[in-house]
Design a protein around this motif. Structure first.
Motif, mmCIF file in Angstrom:
data_model
loop_
_atom_site.group_PDB
_atom_site.id
_atom_site.type_symbol
_atom_site.label_atom_id
_atom_site.label_comp_id
_atom_site.label_asym_id
_atom_site.label_seq_id
_atom_site.Cartn_x
_atom_site.Cartn_y
_atom_site.Cartn_z
ATOM 1 N N ASP A 19 0.787 -1.246 0.000
ATOM 2 C CA ASP A 19 0.000 0.000 0.000
ATOM 3 C C ASP A 19 0.821 1.300 0.000
ATOM 4 O O ASP A 19 1.811 1.400 0.721
ATOM 5 C CB ASP A 19 -0.861 0.081 1.263
ATOM 6 C CG ASP A 19 -1.545 -1.203 1.614
ATOM 7 O OD1 ASP A 19 -1.486 -2.149 0.826
ATOM 8 O OD2 ASP A 19 -2.124 -1.267 2.709
ATOM 9 N N GLN A 35 4.135 0.590 2.246
ATOM 10 C CA GLN A 35 4.356 -0.663 2.960
ATOM 11 C C GLN A 35 5.534 -1.378 2.307
ATOM 12 O O GLN A 35 5.535 -1.620 1.088
ATOM 13 C CB GLN A 35 3.089 -1.535 2.906
ATOM 14 C CG GLN A 35 1.965 -1.003 3.757
ATOM 15 C CD GLN A 35 2.237 -1.232 5.239
ATOM 16 O OE1 GLN A 35 2.002 -2.303 5.761
ATOM 17 N NE2 GLN A 35 2.734 -0.201 5.914
ATOM 18 N N ARG A 146 -7.234 -1.061 11.726
ATOM 19 C CA ARG A 146 -6.005 -0.516 11.140
ATOM 20 C C ARG A 146 -6.249 0.489 10.021
ATOM 21 O O ARG A 146 -7.347 0.731 9.614
ATOM 22 C CB ARG A 146 -5.149 -1.668 10.614
ATOM 23 C CG ARG A 146 -5.828 -2.535 9.559
ATOM 24 C CD ARG A 146 -4.854 -3.598 9.053
ATOM 25 N NE ARG A 146 -5.451 -4.476 8.060
ATOM 26 C CZ ARG A 146 -6.029 -5.640 8.334
ATOM 27 N NH1 ARG A 146 -6.082 -6.081 9.579
ATOM 28 N NH2 ARG A 146 -6.553 -6.366 7.371
ATOM 29 N N ASP A 147 -5.129 1.006 9.525
ATOM 30 C CA ASP A 147 -5.071 1.893 8.356
ATOM 31 C C ASP A 147 -5.725 3.248 8.612
ATOM 32 O O ASP A 147 -6.596 3.704 7.841
ATOM 33 C CB ASP A 147 -5.713 1.220 7.119
ATOM 34 C CG ASP A 147 -5.182 -0.192 6.877
ATOM 35 O OD1 ASP A 147 -4.084 -0.503 7.380
ATOM 36 O OD2 ASP A 147 -5.879 -0.983 6.211
ATOM 37 N N GLU A 198 -10.376 -2.451 4.389
ATOM 38 C CA GLU A 198 -9.037 -1.928 4.646
ATOM 39 C C GLU A 198 -8.882 -0.546 4.021
ATOM 40 O O GLU A 198 -9.626 -0.167 3.111
ATOM 41 C CB GLU A 198 -7.977 -2.873 4.047
ATOM 42 C CG GLU A 198 -8.026 -4.281 4.626
ATOM 43 C CD GLU A 198 -6.924 -5.203 4.112
ATOM 44 O OE1 GLU A 198 -6.278 -5.857 4.937
ATOM 45 O OE2 GLU A 198 -6.722 -5.290 2.887
HETATM 46 C C1 FRU Z 1 -3.790 -3.744 2.696
HETATM 47 C C2 FRU Z 1 -3.179 -4.140 4.040
HETATM 48 C C3 FRU Z 1 -3.544 -3.143 5.109
HETATM 49 C C4 FRU Z 1 -2.436 -3.323 6.107
HETATM 50 C C5 FRU Z 1 -1.264 -3.571 5.205
HETATM 51 C C6 FRU Z 1 -0.229 -4.492 5.757
HETATM 52 O O1 FRU Z 1 -3.084 -4.259 1.614
HETATM 53 O O2 FRU Z 1 -3.579 -5.449 4.383
HETATM 54 O O3 FRU Z 1 -4.818 -3.345 5.666
HETATM 55 O O4 FRU Z 1 -2.249 -2.204 6.918
HETATM 56 O O5 FRU Z 1 -1.764 -4.088 3.993
HETATM 57 O O6 FRU Z 1 0.874 -4.555 4.910
#
Ligand code: FRU
Length: 482
Positions: A19, A35, A146-147, A198
């Motif tokens: 991400d 990420q 999250r996120d 997400e």
């Molecule tokens: C989406 C995700 C997010 C998480 C991240 C982990 O692709 O699963 O929800 O924060 O990737 O790498």
């Protein structure tokens, strides 16, 4: 040779990326964090990689911004400019604050735990200090929590956080980014629940450019479960937001997909784009949770989509999200071909001499119902990616069945299509091809198909095909991009 490394899409220098994170504009620079697993080219312990750009097209790679620590690995999140120093991190001046998810397990167990934390930078994003009282927000209800995407809400004069919570989103507010109060939850029974929710985003946009008619857009990525052949994809909602709750304008079972291809996930928008610019600019991870770990690249994995400007238009009785390539991409164009009111046969003559792996193609034509029309790109004797119009179905499609390497994932080969709302009217295709992707913007961005492809470097031919003679191309243009 690094045959799939894109020419003009963002990729990590090496190893794994997923991400986009912490996208924020500050002091003339667009920051892109992502990420990142710096020790391997598959998903692993997450860090925030970092790159800086002055135009969102050319990026300078920077050292890793956030490393895992005693609170866990660093999952997705956002960044904002704290203009008024509401955090007190910056001695009264503006500075950058990142809000991200710490992912770990409850000590002594293997139970996953996701909590929100802060880091800040006093040197325009060059180095980052983790807040000493991390984490700042946890949940006793959700494991998947999250996120966080944070933005300043001028009407209520407070920070708003939207984050993913199982198969819903939660909204919180804060005066200082450190203490958060729950506002509301949205999602149950609304939209697609094909998987965990997400990477949400929430922002206002004028409808048809009219500032007195504003709607709120909520973007939610949906991780596809094993039963969903599409894998992971992104939906959006249109509605109202009062600083506390989001109200969906559409019937709860309406599903609005942001992209009709397979490779547009976890996308969110840049924060703090200056008001005089006024754009809402979106960027997504150009891959799919279904096969992201096994795509046939070597030493690096995954690219981002091209950045896209978002807007809202009232069309066919509905407010719809429109995506357009950012205009900065025009700076890397070299004109190759420009034809007007030409026959397919004439255009084909020009195409037969061309060899291109990274380019932009604009085709405008009036379709004849029941006829098919196709543009073939990244073509050789044995490979081709076909982009076109199917008359009977009245739809635009991308067919990657013969696009190149396809056997790393069952079901990767296939055709992805979107129905048109018009019939017998001018169709505009705006196509971006790179070494390992195609992005097709249909009719000024009312629909997009984003798909990865893995052709051989020699597959650089182009071709046109129609099921009957007589198709006229109102406009046919090609630009090389590099
Ligand atoms: C989406 C995700 C997010 C998480 C991240 C982990 O692709 O699963 O929800 O924060 O990737 O790498």
């Amino acid at each position: 040779m690094d045959k799939f490394r894109p020419n003009y899409h963002f990729t990590p220098e090496q190893n794994w990326m997923n991400d986009p994170n912490g996208m924020v504009f500050f002091n003339g620079e667009y920051h892109l964090f992502y990420q990142h697993h710096p020790e391997g080219s598959t998903w692993g312990p997450m860090h925030w990689g970092h790159a800086i750009s002055s135009d969102m097209v050319n990026f300078e790679h920077r050292p890793i911004a956030l490393y895992p620590d005693e609170n866990g690995t660093i999952f997705s999140g956002s960044a904002v400019v704290d203009w008024e120093d509401t955090t007190g991190f910056f001695g009264g001046k503006p500075g950058l604050v990142a809000i991200f998810t710490h992912h770990d397990t409850v000590p002594g167990t293997d139970l996953v735990r996701e909590r929100q934390s802060l880091a800040y930078s006093v040197d325009s994003g060059r180095s980052w200090i983790k807040y000493r009282d991390n984490p700042v927000l946890e949940s006793d209800r959700f494991v998947d929590f999250r996120d966080p995407k944070v933005f300043w809400h001028p009407d209520t004069k407070r920070w708003i956080m939207i984050l993913a919570s199982g198969q819903s989103v939660c909204l919180y507010h804060s005066s200082n980014l450190k203490e958060w109060t729950f506002s509301s939850e949205f999602g149950q029974g609304n939209g697609s629940h094909a998987g965990v929710w997400e990477c949400p985003d929430l922002f206002p946009l004028p409808v048809n450019g009219d500032p007195s008619h504003t709607k709120w857009v909520m973007i939610v990525s949906v991780g596809g479960g094993p039963d969903h052949i599409e894998g992971s994809r992104t939906q959006y909602f249109i509605g109202e937001f009062d600083g506390c709750s989001f109200v969906n304008d559409n019937p709860s079972d309406t599903v609005l997909w942001l992209d009709h291809g397979r490779d547009n996930y976890a996308g969110v928008c840049w924060s703090d784009i200056p008001e005089e610019d006024g754009r809402r600019i979106f960027l997504a991870w150009m891959s799919n949770g279904k096969y992201a770990n096994v795509t046939p690249t070597v030493g690096w994995r995954s690219a981002m989509t091209i950045p896209r400007t978002l807007s809202l238009e009232f069309l066919y009785g509905q407010v719809r999200l429109i995506q357009k390539p950012i205009q900065e991409l025009q700076r890397i164009r070299t004109p190759i071909l420009s034809l007007e009111n030409t026959s397919l046969e004439e255009a084909q003559l020009f195409l037969s001499g061309l060899e291109l792996d990274s380019f932009e193609l604009i085709a405008e034509f009036v379709p004849v119902i029941t006829e098919d029309f196709a543009i073939k790109v990244r073509k050789s004797d044995s490979q081709q990616t076909v982009i076109g119009y199917k008359g009977i179905e009245n739809e635009i499609f991308v067919d990657r069945t013969l696009s190149g390497i396809i056997d790393f994932q069952e079901g990767f080969a296939g055709t992805h299509a979107v129905k048109l709302m018009t019939q017998n009217e001018l169709i505009k295709l705006h196509i971006f091809v790179d070494r390992s992707s195609v992005e097709v913007f249909v009719n000024d961005g009312i629909a997009v198909i984003t798909d990865l492809i893995f052709p051989e470097p020699e597959s650089t031919g182009l071709g046109l095909h129609a099921s009957q003679d007589g198709i006229q191309l109102q406009r046919f243009e090609i630009f090389k991009l590099s």
